[in-house]
Enzyme design. Structure first.
Site, PDB file in Angstrom:
ATOM      1  N   HIS A   6       0.864  -1.180   0.000  1.00 47.69           N
ATOM      2  CA  HIS A   6       0.000   0.000   0.000  1.00 47.69           C
ATOM      3  C   HIS A   6       0.900   1.229   0.000  1.00 47.69           C
ATOM      4  O   HIS A   6       1.525   1.557   1.008  1.00 47.69           O
ATOM      5  CB  HIS A   6      -0.894  -0.020   1.243  1.00 47.69           C
ATOM      6  CG  HIS A   6      -1.802   1.170   1.339  1.00 47.69           C
ATOM      7  ND1 HIS A   6      -2.783   1.427   0.423  1.00 47.69           N
ATOM      8  CD2 HIS A   6      -1.841   2.185   2.248  1.00 47.69           C
ATOM      9  CE1 HIS A   6      -3.417   2.540   0.755  1.00 47.69           C
ATOM     10  NE2 HIS A   6      -2.857   3.019   1.864  1.00 47.69           N
ATOM     11  N   LYS A  54      -0.193  10.652   0.943  1.00 46.54           N
ATOM     12  CA  LYS A  54       0.640  10.045  -0.115  1.00 46.54           C
ATOM     13  C   LYS A  54       0.133  10.436  -1.508  1.00 46.54           C
ATOM     14  O   LYS A  54       0.915  10.860  -2.357  1.00 46.54           O
ATOM     15  CB  LYS A  54       0.632   8.505   0.026  1.00 46.54           C
ATOM     16  CG  LYS A  54       1.205   8.001   1.337  1.00 46.54           C
ATOM     17  CD  LYS A  54       1.302   6.495   1.362  1.00 46.54           C
ATOM     18  CE  LYS A  54      -0.060   5.813   1.267  1.00 46.54           C
ATOM     19  NZ  LYS A  54      -0.935   6.113   2.418  1.00 46.54           N
ATOM     20  N   ASP A  66      -1.857   3.987  -4.533  1.00 44.16           N
ATOM     21  CA  ASP A  66      -2.579   3.126  -3.592  1.00 44.16           C
ATOM     22  C   ASP A  66      -1.990   1.718  -3.504  1.00 44.16           C
ATOM     23  O   ASP A  66      -1.636   1.253  -2.421  1.00 44.16           O
ATOM     24  CB  ASP A  66      -4.074   3.044  -3.949  1.00 44.16           C
ATOM     25  CG  ASP A  66      -4.874   2.444  -2.804  1.00 44.16           C
ATOM     26  OD1 ASP A  66      -4.640   2.844  -1.649  1.00 44.16           O
ATOM     27  OD2 ASP A  66      -5.721   1.574  -3.060  1.00 44.16           O
ATOM     28  N   ARG A 113      18.197  15.383  11.954  1.00 47.73           N
ATOM     29  CA  ARG A 113      18.373  16.695  11.326  1.00 47.73           C
ATOM     30  C   ARG A 113      19.678  16.797  10.548  1.00 47.73           C
ATOM     31  O   ARG A 113      19.967  17.832   9.953  1.00 47.73           O
ATOM     32  CB  ARG A 113      18.320  17.785  12.395  1.00 47.73           C
ATOM     33  CG  ARG A 113      17.002  17.845  13.125  1.00 47.73           C
ATOM     34  CD  ARG A 113      16.985  18.961  14.147  1.00 47.73           C
ATOM     35  NE  ARG A 113      17.227  20.260  13.549  1.00 47.73           N
ATOM     36  CZ  ARG A 113      17.385  21.392  14.236  1.00 47.73           C
ATOM     37  NH1 ARG A 113      17.360  21.361  15.557  1.00 47.73           N
ATOM     38  NH2 ARG A 113      17.591  22.531  13.622  1.00 47.73           N
TER      39      ARG A 113
END
Length: 323
Positions: A143, A164, A182, A248
């Protein structure tokens, strides 16, 4: 890793490769191919049949055919019988070469289809091997969304509703190409390569909550979609968690395992105001730089060690992020 063994029907191979059927048409739907390798039966035609790979498609080119033409009729029949009686899925004649009538008779006797192609032996061997490697590859369906960004195949994963499809649509608007939305079918076509594509039923479609399904190819043109692409980067979108510490610096590479192959993976926190499409673009370009041997985080780390900690005075870096 998925251990299920996949197969392809010979009739599909014939159709997809544009092969001419010389004999054995009635057997095509019943013959199953489960091996991507192809064999050129040179030694076998001379009589050496030990360890014969009878699960492979046999390919006869100009060299093998010239040898057969040099044999006396009785020797030719014996040589062909010794091979065909071992049984194999089919034989393909390259270069549109003429087939000896006795080969057709023996092939019909042992129910082995004889096919023919106009391609040269070497080029057809390569193309058929590539085709079978894809058709028979281990696979799984995930998915996710899958887009091509600056030539990089980027698999976008995350929980339902994280954004998404919206990110994929924004990337298409920015000139990139949609492969699948999907559901993404991933195939392991080699020890280092994963190929992603969309299931036929939803190909070129994208679902946007509140609007429904959109046909990307019709809305944005044929240049906005792509049938398949290699997977080079995984980006996992997750909702922003203020209690979580996010990387980071990016000095350490993180990978995820897909069908036994490690793929670079990034976790991107999602919150209002973040332009995810631009972040995905930059991530794709940065991943390509890393593949070419340049890592910006490692370069910064090198500069810190070379210039000393004084070079970071007035900055916002914590001293313990460099090591």
């Amino acid at each position: 890793m998925n251990s299920k063994k996949y197969t392809v029907i010979l009739s599909k191979v014939v159709k997809d490769q544009g092969l001419e059927v010389l004999c054995g048409q009635q057997y095509l739907d019943d013959i199953v191919i489960d091996c991507p390798d192809i064999n050129r039966p040179g030694l076998e035609l001379t009589g050496y049949c030990d360890n014969f790979a009878n699960d492979r498609i046999q390919l006869i080119g100009n060299v093998e055919m010239k040898y057969l033409e040099s044999l006396a009729p009785s020797d030719l029949e014996k040589a062909l019988t010794n091979v065909f009686e071992l049984g194999f899925p089919c034989v393909v004649i390259a270069r549109n070469l003429e087939v000896p009538p006795v080969m057709m008779q023996i092939a019909d006797k042992y129910k082995v289809p004889v096919l023919r192609t106009k391609e040269t032996t070497t080029s057809f061997h390569s193309e058929l091997n590539r085709y079978l490697s894809v058709q028979l590859a281990p696979r799984e369906v995930v998915h996710a969304c899958f887009v091509e960004v600056y030539g990089e195949g980027v698999l976008i994963t995350g929980k339902s509703g994280v954004g998404k499809s919206e990110t994929a649509l924004e990337l298409v608007k920015r000139g990139h190409r949609l492969v699948a939305d999907d559901l993404v079918e991933i195939r392991r076509v080699s020890s280092k390569t994963l190929v992603g594509s969309a299931p036929d039923i939803i190909r070129h479609l994208i679902e946007i909550r509140g609007i429904g399904f959109l046909d990307v190819k019709r809305l944005y043109g044929i240049g906005s979609v792509k049938m398949t692409e290699n997977i080079q980067l995984v980006i996992d979108l997750e909702k922003w968690d203020s209690n979580k510490t996010y990387d980071r610096v990016g000095i350490e590479d993180v990978y995820t395992d897909i069908l036994g192959i490690k793929v670079p993976c990034l976790s991107i926190p999602v919150k209002p105001g973040r332009n995810l499409a631009i972040i995905v673009e930059v991530a794709a370009m940065n991943n390509r730089q890393k593949m070419m041997g340049y890592n910006a985080a490692k370069e910064l780390n090198r500069r810190v060690f070379e210039n000393g900690s004084d070079s970071l005075k007035g900055g916002s870096f914590d001293g313990d992020v460099f090591y």
